[in-house]
Design an enzyme around this catalytic site. Structure first.
Site, PDB file in Angstrom:
ATOM      1  N   ILE B  12       0.837  -1.198   0.000  1.00  0.00           N
ATOM      2  CA  ILE B  12       0.000   0.000   0.000  1.00  0.00           C
ATOM      3  C   ILE B  12       0.876   1.254   0.000  1.00  0.00           C
ATOM      4  O   ILE B  12       0.714   2.150  -0.839  1.00  0.00           O
ATOM      5  CB  ILE B  12      -0.957  -0.011   1.217  1.00  0.00           C
ATOM      6  N   HIS B  49      -7.791 -10.911  -6.554  1.00  0.00           N
ATOM      7  CA  HIS B  49      -9.151 -11.433  -6.545  1.00  0.00           C
ATOM      8  C   HIS B  49      -9.991 -10.800  -7.630  1.00  0.00           C
ATOM      9  O   HIS B  49      -9.825  -9.626  -7.958  1.00  0.00           O
ATOM     10  CB  HIS B  49      -9.812 -11.146  -5.191  1.00  0.00           C
TER      11      HIS B  49
HETATM   12  C1  LIG Z   1      -2.986 -14.597   5.231  1.00  0.00           C
HETATM   13  C2  LIG Z   1      -3.254 -13.472   4.303  1.00  0.00           C
HETATM   14  C3  LIG Z   1      -3.668 -13.715   2.994  1.00  0.00           C
HETATM   15  C4  LIG Z   1      -3.965 -12.667   2.132  1.00  0.00           C
HETATM   16  N1  LIG Z   1      -4.261 -12.945   0.836  1.00  0.00           N
HETATM   17  C5  LIG Z   1      -4.530 -11.918  -0.020  1.00  0.00           C
HETATM   18  C6  LIG Z   1      -4.810 -12.165  -1.374  1.00  0.00           C
HETATM   19  O1  LIG Z   1      -4.723 -13.298  -1.828  1.00  0.00           O
HETATM   20  N2  LIG Z   1      -5.176 -11.136  -2.172  1.00  0.00           N
HETATM   21  C7  LIG Z   1      -5.246  -9.859  -1.696  1.00  0.00           C
HETATM   22  O2  LIG Z   1      -5.612  -8.984  -2.447  1.00  0.00           O
HETATM   23  N3  LIG Z   1      -4.911  -9.587  -0.417  1.00  0.00           N
HETATM   24  C8  LIG Z   1      -4.548 -10.580   0.421  1.00  0.00           C
HETATM   25  N4  LIG Z   1      -4.207 -10.310   1.704  1.00  0.00           N
HETATM   26  C9  LIG Z   1      -4.151  -8.923   2.124  1.00  0.00           C
HETATM   27  C10 LIG Z   1      -2.871  -8.236   1.671  1.00  0.00           C
HETATM   28  O3  LIG Z   1      -1.759  -9.055   1.943  1.00  0.00           O
HETATM   29  C11 LIG Z   1      -2.737  -6.947   2.419  1.00  0.00           C
HETATM   30  O4  LIG Z   1      -3.873  -6.197   2.202  1.00  0.00           O
HETATM   31  C12 LIG Z   1      -1.549  -6.100   1.994  1.00  0.00           C
HETATM   32  O5  LIG Z   1      -0.361  -6.825   1.954  1.00  0.00           O
HETATM   33  C13 LIG Z   1      -1.430  -4.966   2.968  1.00  0.00           C
HETATM   34  O6  LIG Z   1      -0.318  -4.199   2.644  1.00  0.00           O
HETATM   35  P1  LIG Z   1       0.101  -3.006   3.590  1.00  0.00           P
HETATM   36  O7  LIG Z   1       1.105  -2.254   2.843  1.00  0.00           O
HETATM   37  O8  LIG Z   1      -1.092  -2.331   4.086  1.00  0.00           O
HETATM   38  O9  LIG Z   1       0.713  -3.705   4.874  1.00  0.00           O
HETATM   39  P2  LIG Z   1       2.164  -4.225   5.201  1.00  0.00           P
HETATM   40  O10 LIG Z   1       2.732  -4.995   4.090  1.00  0.00           O
HETATM   41  O11 LIG Z   1       2.102  -4.880   6.525  1.00  0.00           O
HETATM   42  O12 LIG Z   1       3.028  -2.912   5.299  1.00  0.00           O
HETATM   43  C14 LIG Z   1       3.038  -2.087   6.415  1.00  0.00           C
HETATM   44  C15 LIG Z   1       4.437  -1.580   6.594  1.00  0.00           C
HETATM   45  O13 LIG Z   1       4.463  -0.612   7.596  1.00  0.00           O
HETATM   46  C16 LIG Z   1       5.639  -0.740   8.344  1.00  0.00           C
HETATM   47  N5  LIG Z   1       5.455  -0.127   9.654  1.00  0.00           N
HETATM   48  C17 LIG Z   1       4.611  -0.528  10.637  1.00  0.00           C
HETATM   49  N6  LIG Z   1       4.759   0.239  11.721  1.00  0.00           N
HETATM   50  C18 LIG Z   1       5.691   1.161  11.431  1.00  0.00           C
HETATM   51  C19 LIG Z   1       6.270   2.230  12.157  1.00  0.00           C
HETATM   52  N7  LIG Z   1       5.927   2.502  13.404  1.00  0.00           N
HETATM   53  N8  LIG Z   1       7.210   2.978  11.538  1.00  0.00           N
HETATM   54  C20 LIG Z   1       7.584   2.714  10.257  1.00  0.00           C
HETATM   55  N9  LIG Z   1       7.069   1.711   9.544  1.00  0.00           N
HETATM   56  C21 LIG Z   1       6.130   0.937  10.108  1.00  0.00           C
HETATM   57  C22 LIG Z   1       5.810  -2.227   8.403  1.00  0.00           C
HETATM   58  O14 LIG Z   1       7.132  -2.613   8.722  1.00  0.00           O
HETATM   59  C23 LIG Z   1       5.388  -2.665   7.024  1.00  0.00           C
HETATM   60  O15 LIG Z   1       6.466  -2.750   6.123  1.00  0.00           O
HETATM   61  C24 LIG Z   1      -3.873 -11.343   2.588  1.00  0.00           C
HETATM   62  C25 LIG Z   1      -3.428 -11.103   3.873  1.00  0.00           C
HETATM   63  C26 LIG Z   1      -3.072 -12.155   4.706  1.00  0.00           C
HETATM   64  C27 LIG Z   1      -2.520 -11.899   6.041  1.00  0.00           C
END
Ligand SMILES: Cc1cc2nc3c(=O)[nH]c(=O)nc-3n(C[C@H](O)[C@H](O)[C@H](O)COP(=O)(O)OP(=O)(O)OC[C@H]3O[C@@H](n4cnc5c(N)ncnc54)[C@H](O)[C@@H]3O)c2cc1C
Ligand SMILES: Cc1cc2nc3c(=O)[nH]c(=O)nc-3n(C[C@H](O)[C@H](O)[C@H](O)COP(=O)(O)OP(=O)(O)OC[C@H]3O[C@@H](n4cnc5c(N)ncnc54)[C@H](O)[C@@H]3O)c2cc1C
Lengths: 427, 484
Positions: B12, B49
């Site tokens: 994201i 999806h």
């Molecule tokens: C089991 C599972 C299966 C899934 N399958 C699918 C799928 O098949 N298809 C789909 O569309 N979605 C799927 N999802 C959802 C998808 O993986 C997530 O929506 C997506 O990866 C979220 O990305 P993000 O960047 O929000 O979170 P993250 O990848 O967790 O990124 C957040 C980042 O913020 C950083 N951060 C946190 N706190 C701090 C801080 N205090 N200071 C600095 N940095 C910080 C972290 O280190 C991390 O790198 C699945 C999720 C899971 C758990």
């Protein structure tokens, strides 16, 4: 030699420059093969022996107690004397059933070569944590014993200070001693079964002599720690090697070493279409170490995992001789074919097939038993007739058994199946 | 002062940073870990999806439906592998068939194209390895598979190429309101920015609470997986789901873009946001659930198990909005599944939010949407292989024998923008250690290359997180031994 298609050709190409590949290449040369090429992906020849700086090699072949590198050196020297071509730092990427292969390295680049006969001698690799499925976290500090051995012996680096080891393969046992000598504390060694997997000699010399506790019927059920391992949970196992709930015990450690088995490295064989034996994980072979594909031979750990390098050498010499004969068109490809069959108490037998017309004076059968036996006999049958009984004080799955048979017995009658079984005393 | 600080370099955060880098803005991408994509983005099912599962009218439904069709172009621009292999939700009972009918209708409401309800024979024809009792399925051909960390890494690299500053090892500990912006505190340094975009995954509720007094709450919901060897990858051609239950979509089986087979996840709430442990009982559950899809899954070819954490919000839907009291703080939180699929549409939406808040955004003329392809040696033709080695001999040295990765590829992965600095970082970019030997053979060599390229000692090389040291010292015989 370059063929009309611009593809470099050899009489015999050997994939892998470990003890198996070395012995096979040398023997091919001695038996009349012209151009031979040994291809090794590492920077030096010798295979797994180069990282085995302990002794215990060569007791059968040289009647001397050598270290791994010393044992390898004798063959490497001979290879050089015979002026056999070696390509080091060279990886075979692909092998086809018509005996072409794609190889790459930094000096020739990408190359296709062809050989009249190919000898597979790629050795084996270690089973990993994933393959045995230990739950928990995934921190640094989990190593297979062979990787740890490489770090320690080749890079001069230590992998940990407080160590728990799961599995009792020979590399693991030897690493337990080595780590102790390096000042690490090996807290415990666990065997999932009621007996160790490696040689008894190694259990005595590497664990008992250093007061390292060995727990039989135990396994690791959980790995803990975020960045680095901080501990493992161990538990007793039942007869099926499953952990028994309620028997968990915490061991505080920074390293988990795994010595949980070796798997013959047959990706190339599989791609070429070589038939594999599901029990050994290696190619189905005949008396000449020929595989299911004409002109492709195999020897050493790629066929079945050996505990003694001397047996590797014997087997590989046979493969080398056969390849030379094949090139000179003197290897018999027809005539009576006998199948070998593991009976009660025997996991597998190598070779799987015996073409009687190719036998020398003696036939060697290699096999492993499936559990520990004391005062038992190995009974060899040619169809329904018992042709040999060998008494054994003790047999264990960790120690390969070898039976030598006089080929005459087989040549004299039309045998179709040669079987071996364990006969317990008193039966 | 930055114009914009994006907190969190998951899919994201990297997507938003990359979208914003189209404009003349000074942007910081702040990440607590030593690499991008270390959070949930590295551990999920990797499925784009089709978009029929979410309740019509929710943000999940909207952004999934909008996001899915964007993947072809974005993956082309960034040279990321993406395959539209389609998905099946299989039914095993008449009750399941009712659910499938409902999903179909929901899909229509969400605007999902090309869906079809298949009968048992049609399904088995598509997937011969399904169990015999499959009575039908919802087929959605627009579903796809992707390598999620490859995507995030590529986005980060392209964002940095376009001027975004990636600040790794910057854990945000406080967000302080300033006149006209915020001061973001991290132990490494403080960062000032006019706008803060909170993409901190499972930690997004904490970041929000650092600046605002209206709170939301995120529960980590863990899911566990098996990865099987490539021998098993050909078992299925599509993504195969079971009928959804209360805790989500249930255990699925899918090929990965690299040709492995992926099986999972379960769903279990935990109270620890770092808890990505696998457990014997849940893995057993995954295994038993998968058996309902097929009894031919070769679990003896498992090469790895892992777990990821869904950022489950108490609101039940994605939270994508500017905070009402903390102006200039945009939360992009609770991005659980289908967050990956929705990511491109979420990023576009966030740009619009900012345009609304900040007024005109000036497009840059020199924005480069393209990323240089990560060369995969084994995918080249014989002639290309030969040519490449002649140009750079490091492509002639195979480091990983399972996945056939060359030294040239590893060096490239280190030297790129947002490049690898850890063993896992290399593994995620070019795959040595992902194969059947799991790094047993290549790890020492990868460490050697990392040390050499970064001018570090072998002992300083970490596996993944800060402090995840692999080696603990020198042997007594070695030249560098100091412990005498
Ligand atoms: C089991 C599972 C299966 C899934 N399958 C699918 C799928 O098949 N298809 C789909 O569309 N979605 C799927 N999802 C959802 C998808 O993986 C997530 O929506 C997506 O990866 C979220 O990305 P993000 O960047 O929000 O979170 P993250 O990848 O967790 O990124 C957040 C980042 O913020 C950083 N951060 C946190 N706190 C701090 C801080 N205090 N200071 C600095 N940095 C910080 C972290 O280190 C991390 O790198 C699945 C999720 C899971 C758990
Ligand atoms: C740690 C350990 C301890 C042992 N201890 C003893 C002992 O004390 N005494 C004893 O007698 N025996 C011992 N053994 C047994 C014996 O040494 C081995 O069984 C023997 O080394 C196997 O030889 P090999 O040539 O089949 O395999 P290897 O030695 O593994 O050689 C295979 C070679 O093939 C190369 N190769 C593989 N694939 C390719 C490819 N695609 N392209 C190019 N090259 C390739 C590899 O790099 C390797 O060099 C031990 C074995 C191990 C593993």
């Amino acid at each position: 030699m370059k063929g009309s298609d611009g593809v470099k050709g050899y009489d015999v190409a050997v994939i892998g420059g470990g003890p198996a590949g070395l012995a096979a290449a040398i023997e091919s040369k001695k038996h009349g093969a012209g151009s031979i090429c040994v291809i090794e992906r590492d920077r030096e020849l010798g295979g797994i022996l180069q990282q085995c700086i302990h002794n215990g090699f060569g007791l059968h072949i040289f009647k001397e107690d050598l270290t791994g590198p010393e044992y390898a050196e004798r063959f490497i020297d001979e290879l050089k004397e015979l002026e056999i071509t070696c390509k080091l730092d060279t990886m075979v990427l692909e092998l086809s059933a018509d005996r072409h292969m794609d190889i790459i390295n930094t000096y020739d680049g990408f190359m296709r070569i062809k050989a009249e006969a190919i000898i597979l001698a790629m050795g084996c690799r270690e089973r990993t944590r994933g393959a045995i499925n230990i739950p928990g976290t995934r921190p640094a500090g989990v190593f297979t014993a062979g990787t740890a051995q490489r770090f320690i012996n080749m890079e001069g680096c230590l992998v940990g200070r407080k160590i728990v080891m799961l599995g009792t393969g020979d590399i693991g046992l030897i690493m337990a001693r080595r780590l102790t000598l390096e000042g690490a504390e090996v807290k415990v060694v666990l065997a999932r079964r009621g007996y160790p997997g490696g040689l008894m000699r190694n259990v005595a010399q590497c664990l008992y002599d250093y007061n390292i506790p060995l727990l039989l019927h135990h396994t690791v059920v959980k790995i803990m720690g975020k960045e680095r391992v901080t501990g493992v949970l161990i538990a007793r196992t039942d007869e099926e090697r499953k952990p028994i709930p309620g028997t968990e015990e915490l061991y505080d450690c920074d390293t988990l070493l795994l010595s949980v088995g070796l798997i013959p490295e047959n990706e190339l064989s599989r791609e070429a279409g070589v038939k594999l034996d599901p029990v050994t994980g290696g190619p189905v072979v005949d008396e000449s170490m020929g595989t299911s594909i004409r002109g492709i031979f195999a020897c050493g750990n790629v066929v079945h995992v050996h505990d003694l390098v001397d047996y590797v050498t014997d087997e590989s010499r046979r493969a080398g001789r056969s390849a030379a004969k094949f090139v000179q068109k003197s290897l018999k490809e027809e005539g009576l074919l006998i199948k070998t069959k593991p009976g009660d108490g025997i996991r597998y037998i190598v070779p799987n097939l015996i073409r009687v017309d190719n036998l020398d004076d003696t036939l060697e059968l290699f096999m492993r038993v499936s559990e520990i036996y004391r005062n038992a006999r190995l009974m060899v049958k040619a169809d329904d007739v018992v042709i040999r009984k060998v008494k054994k004080m003790q047999m264990a799955p960790g120690e390969m058994e070898r039976i030598r048979l006089d080929s005459k017995i087989l040549k004299d009658r039309e045998v179709s199946v040669l079987s071996v079984k364990v006969e317990k005393e008193g039966t | 002062m930055y114009d914009i600080a994006v907190i969190g370099a998951g899919v994201i955060g990297t997507f938003i940073a990359r979208e914003l880098s189209r404009y003349s803005l000074k942007i910081a991408l702040i990440e607590k870990d030593n690499d991008v994509s270390n959070g949930t983005t590295k551990a999920n099912s990797g499925i784009i999806h089709a978009g029929y599962d979410s309740e019509p009218g929710t943000s999940k439904a909207k952004f999934n439906a909008l996001g899915n069709p964007m993947f072809d172009q974005i993956c082309k621009e960034l040279a990321v592998s993406f395959k539209r292999i389609g998905s099946l939700v299989i039914g095993l009972s008449s009750r399941d068939m009712n659910t499938i009918e409902e999903l179909y209708i929901r899909g229509l409401a969400n605007g999902i194209p090309e869906m079809r309800v298949l009968n048992g024979n049609e399904v088995r024809k598509m997937e011969p390895n399904l169990n015999d009792d499959v009575s039908g399925a919802l087929y959605a051909p627009t579903a796809g598979i992707i390598d999620p960390w490859e995507l995030a890494i590529a986005l980060a690299e392209n964002a940095v190429e376009n001027g975004v500053e990636l600040l790794l090892n910057h854990r945000v500990t406080a967000v302080e309101k300033l006149p006209g912006g915020y001061r973001i505190h991290t132990p490494a340094s403080d960062i000032e920015a006019e706008y803060v975009i909170n993409c901190a995954g499972v930690h997004a509720d904490e970041i929000n609470s650092m600046a605002a007094s209206t709170h939301f709450h995120i529960t980590p919901r863990r899911g566990q997986y098996f990865v099987l060897d490539k021998y098993a990858g050909g078992l299925f051609n599509t993504v195969v789901f079971q009928c959804p239950g209360k805790m989500g979509k249930g255990v699925l089986v899918t090929p990965t873009v690299h040709g492995n087979l992926l099986i999972g996840p379960d769903a279990q709430d935990t109270d620890d946001k770092e808890n990505v442990e696998t457990t014997a009982d849940r893995l057993l559950f995954v295994r038993e659930s998968a058996a309902k899809i097929s009894d031919r899954i070769p679990f003896n070819t498992v090469i790895r198990t892992f777990a990821g954490l869904r950022a489950h919000p108490n609101t039940g839907d994605f939270i994508i909005e500017e905070s009402k009291e903390a102006g200039g703080l945009v939360n992009v939180a609770g991005i659980e599944s289908p967050g990956l699929s929705a990511a491109p549409a979420i990023a576009k939406h966030v740009v619009e939010l900012l345009r609304g808040a900040a007024g005109k955004l000036k497009e840059r003329s020199d924005f480069n949407p393209l990323r240089r392809k990560m060369l995969k040696f084994m995918e080249l033709s014989d002639n290309e292989k030969a040519g490449l080695i002649r140009k750079d001999h490091r492509y002639g040295r195979i480091i990983c024998r399972c996945e056939h990765v060359t030294e040239g590829e590893i060096v490239d992965a280190i030297r790129r923008k947002a490049g690898a600095t850890t063993v896992s970082g290399i593994k995620r970019r070019v795959r040595p250690g992902m194969g059947r030997c799991q790094g047993g053979f290549c790890e020492p060599k990868v460490m050697e290359i990392l040390a050499r390229e970064m001018g570090k000692d072998m002992l300083e090389i970490v596996k993944e997180e800060k402090g995840s040291f692999i080696l603990t010292g020198r042997t007594k015989g070695s030249q560098d031994y100091e412990g005498k």
